[in-house]
Design an enzyme around this catalytic site. Sequence first.
Site, PDB file in Angstrom:
ATOM      1  CE1 TYR A  71     -33.069   6.089  23.261  1.00  0.00           C
ATOM      2  CE2 TYR A  71     -32.613   6.609  21.047  1.00  0.00           C
ATOM      3  CZ  TYR A  71     -33.172   5.846  21.724  1.00  0.00           C
ATOM      4  OH  TYR A  71     -34.207   4.863  21.313  1.00  0.00           O
ATOM      5  CD  GLN A 105     -36.789   2.485   7.329  1.00  0.00           C
ATOM      6  OE1 GLN A 105     -36.967   1.299   8.755  1.00  0.00           O
ATOM      7  NE2 GLN A 105     -35.519   1.688   6.539  1.00  0.00           N
ATOM      8  CG  ASN A 106     -30.001   5.201   8.696  1.00  0.00           C
ATOM      9  OD1 ASN A 106     -30.785   4.396   8.956  1.00  0.00           O
ATOM     10  ND2 ASN A 106     -28.902   5.381   8.259  1.00  0.00           N
ATOM     11  CB  VAL A 107     -32.394   8.512  14.975  1.00  0.00           C
ATOM     12  CG1 VAL A 107     -33.319   7.666  14.776  1.00  0.00           C
ATOM     13  CG2 VAL A 107     -31.694   7.612  15.268  1.00  0.00           C
ATOM     14  CG  ASP A 108     -26.866   8.391  10.745  1.00  0.00           C
ATOM     15  OD1 ASP A 108     -27.071   7.083  10.473  1.00  0.00           O
ATOM     16  OD2 ASP A 108     -27.570   9.236   9.817  1.00  0.00           O
ATOM     17  CG  HIS A 123     -37.803   5.979  12.091  1.00  0.00           C
ATOM     18  ND1 HIS A 123     -37.303   4.420  11.494  1.00  0.00           N
ATOM     19  CD2 HIS A 123     -39.461   5.150  12.515  1.00  0.00           C
ATOM     20  CE1 HIS A 123     -38.259   3.303  11.330  1.00  0.00           C
ATOM     21  NE2 HIS A 123     -39.273   4.038  11.498  1.00  0.00           N
ATOM     22  CB  CYS A 131     -41.871  18.328  26.823  1.00  0.00           C
ATOM     23  SG  CYS A 131     -42.313  17.957  27.868  1.00  0.00           S
ATOM     24  N   PRO A 216     -25.898  -6.237   1.008  1.00  0.00           N
ATOM     25  CG  PRO A 216     -24.785  -5.893   2.310  1.00  0.00           C
ATOM     26  CD  PRO A 216     -25.682  -5.157   2.125  1.00  0.00           C
TER      27      PRO A 216
END
Length: 246
Positions: A71, A105-108, A123, A131, A216
């Site tokens: 990660y 849904q992206n964690v960015d 997400h 924790c 696409p």
Amino acid sequence: MTTNSDIPDALLAALRDARHVCVLTGAGVSAESGVPTFREAQDGLWAKYRAEELATPEAFLADPVLIWRWYRWRREIVADAEPNAGHRAIAALAERVPKLTLITQNVDNLHQRAGSRDVIEFHGNIFEDRCFADGSLQAGDDSTAVPTCTECGSNLRPGVVWFGEAIPEQALHDSCTAAADCDVFLSVGTSSLVYPAAGLADLARQNDATVVEINPNPTQHAASFDFCLAGNSGVILPELVNSLSL
Ligand code: OAD
């Protein structure tokens, strides 16, 4: 279903009349920022790494050092990335319609960096540390291989949703409410394979929304969409927003 890369007039009309637009995004919207997607054959993360070995609570219990190394590698990729024209177009669209709900849904964090507000992080967020015992948000510590909770001493884990875990309750509730209420639902850059996110378009359709896929590579659900715009979101979304003002 209408498939083309030009923006159909009927879609523009639906957007102009819309009270509420709901946008669901997936990894594809960040692909043009250099962030790998998950399922693309060559460079998709799950093509190189086994999700069940890296994105499950069991995997974390088995080898937290490996998981944290992975990660932190992904955090570096995302931290070095810049929002692209697709992210910016969604932020601009929010200024053009009465109400826009953005579910990612992206964690960015790239939507937020592009100026989108109140983003529903379906997400979670890769930059959060939680924790492992009670899920509480904690201030992480990059100096150790596996940071620990200052409250209870348990290991901290990345603040993302892993396979087999529930979607954060508020995020799920707000997303379903928005999908059921919207007039236009845009599904952008997602393979529509992971539920419950992949079910939100159905919920919108059942409530008479105009549902649109931007990808696409049309997905297996393409036939059930009213419009499929086959192309990169970093090209199609700016075109869509620009066409709205014509
Ligand atoms: P996927 O990797 O499954 O799908 C990415 C989609 O983006 C594919 O359908 C591509 O065709 C499309 N795509 C690629 N480049 C694009 C571009 N420039 N513009 C628009 N679309 C493009 O990623 P997700 O659908 O987001 O979950 O995956 C869903 C979830 O599965 C992720 O949130 C993650 C993953 O496992 C968890 O980890 C819980």
